[in-house]
Design a protein around this motif. Sequence first.
Motif, short mmCIF file in Angstrom:
data_model
loop_
_atom_site.label_atom_id
_atom_site.label_comp_id
_atom_site.label_asym_id
_atom_site.label_seq_id
_atom_site.Cartn_x
_atom_site.Cartn_y
_atom_site.Cartn_z
N THR A 187 -20.66 -90.91 -72.62
CA THR A 187 -20.53 -90.34 -71.37
C THR A 187 -20.60 -91.45 -70.07
O THR A 187 -19.76 -91.57 -69.22
CB THR A 187 -21.49 -89.42 -71.20
OG1 THR A 187 -21.44 -88.37 -72.18
CG2 THR A 187 -21.48 -88.73 -69.86
N ALA B 205 -15.98 -87.26 -67.70
CA ALA B 205 -17.26 -87.30 -68.36
C ALA B 205 -17.09 -86.16 -69.60
O ALA B 205 -17.70 -86.67 -70.46
CB ALA B 205 -18.37 -86.96 -67.58
N GLY C 261 -16.30 -86.81 -73.73
CA GLY C 261 -17.03 -87.45 -74.68
C GLY C 261 -17.32 -86.17 -75.52
O GLY C 261 -17.24 -86.37 -76.79
#
Length: 440
Positions: free
Chosen positions: A51, A115, A118
């Motif tokens: 992340t 983000a 991930g």
Amino acid sequence: MGIVVTKFGGSSLADAGQFRKVRDILLADENRKYVVPSAPGRRDADDAKVTDLLYACHTLAAEGRAHEFEETFSAIRERYLGIVEELGLSPECIATQLEQARFAILSGMGPDYAASRGEFLNGLLLSAYLGWEFIDAAEVIFFDAAGRFDAERTQEVLSARLGRTEYAVIPGFYGSLPNGEIKTFTRGGSDVTGAIVARAAGAELYENWTDVSGFLMADPRIVKRPKRIHVITYRELRELSYMGATVLHEDAIFPVRMAGIPINIRNTNEPENAGTMIVRADESHVRGAITGIAGKKGFTAIAIEKNMMNSELGFGRRVLTALEECGVSFEHMPSGIDTMTVLVSDSAIAGRIDEVVERIRRTCKPDHIEVISGLSLVATVGRGMVRYPGTAARIFGALADSGINIRMIDQGSSEINIIVGVESADFERAVNAIYNAFLK
């Protein structure tokens, strides 16, 4: 047992070896039907979370640093494809989606999208490894136009989808806005997703798998080898979480608390350990006066004195209004007949102390005001306190025996916690003193 929903944290899915542990855990119980994965976490102290790498990619793309972007995304690609190879899966299970994510981030997609990839990519990988259906969280978890979680629509759509799916992988951390854009939850997002899925599935149990075997009665960085909490209530968890205990983010409690679903905190690396059960109030599990001890540093007290304060109508309201007008929230407010202390976090009042004090002087006309900085709070929490006489005496006696001066005392009306304020230099000694008074 009925349906069990599981959530696995980043450390539980950091590499191929951890994936194998997760599969063994899931397949050991046929009731574990829905799993929520996080993005791969650190494999060791020098490693990076996926992340964090994705956030870095977004920043590099936004700044036009293409070469550094490609280097960073290459590390992400290698991380996933390395897991794929070790598990004996086909690279096709993830290769196309990897390149789609790369292109979208490079083309200007926002940080939430970056983000979220991930969890999205890890969900695809886990789905391929298990042979379970993949459900994109963007299709079943929703936010409104203002970015607030839309619990009603999510419950309706997600419940219907799970009702026609026997086994599924639903990635954590994100959902979608009305316009289809990706929106992430804040801190502890995958924990929240797991709780949302558990509620929608009508689960009998929500298992949250991480790298610790449940909650400990105190911070192991302060107390050596603290005992494990076997059973804790939602209310106790909220009190300890507020005071710094961070195994499970408190926002993850509410969806399952609403449905009365217990949470079991388990360790992926020690699956035989029963961990900690988080339940509704259940007095049959009370084993002692206290459940846990937690604390935080970084507080300032504003002590206000005024003769006959108790008979002055609206005095407390004016004090709190002064704080509100200065944009400062308060944490605690213990009081006496002629005294009132407002405790605020240092971060909230930074650069505003003089303004707050002057406003209180002007609107409340106190006899005396004292600002006390460098304080820490220590909370002793336990639903057993109400039935064990002398609990407070043991806390105060332990601190006195250790030569620790108490600057503030506050007990909630629920009688499940006692909070003391001490000098920050005494914080660690205070936690140890209270722990030893009850558990040594």
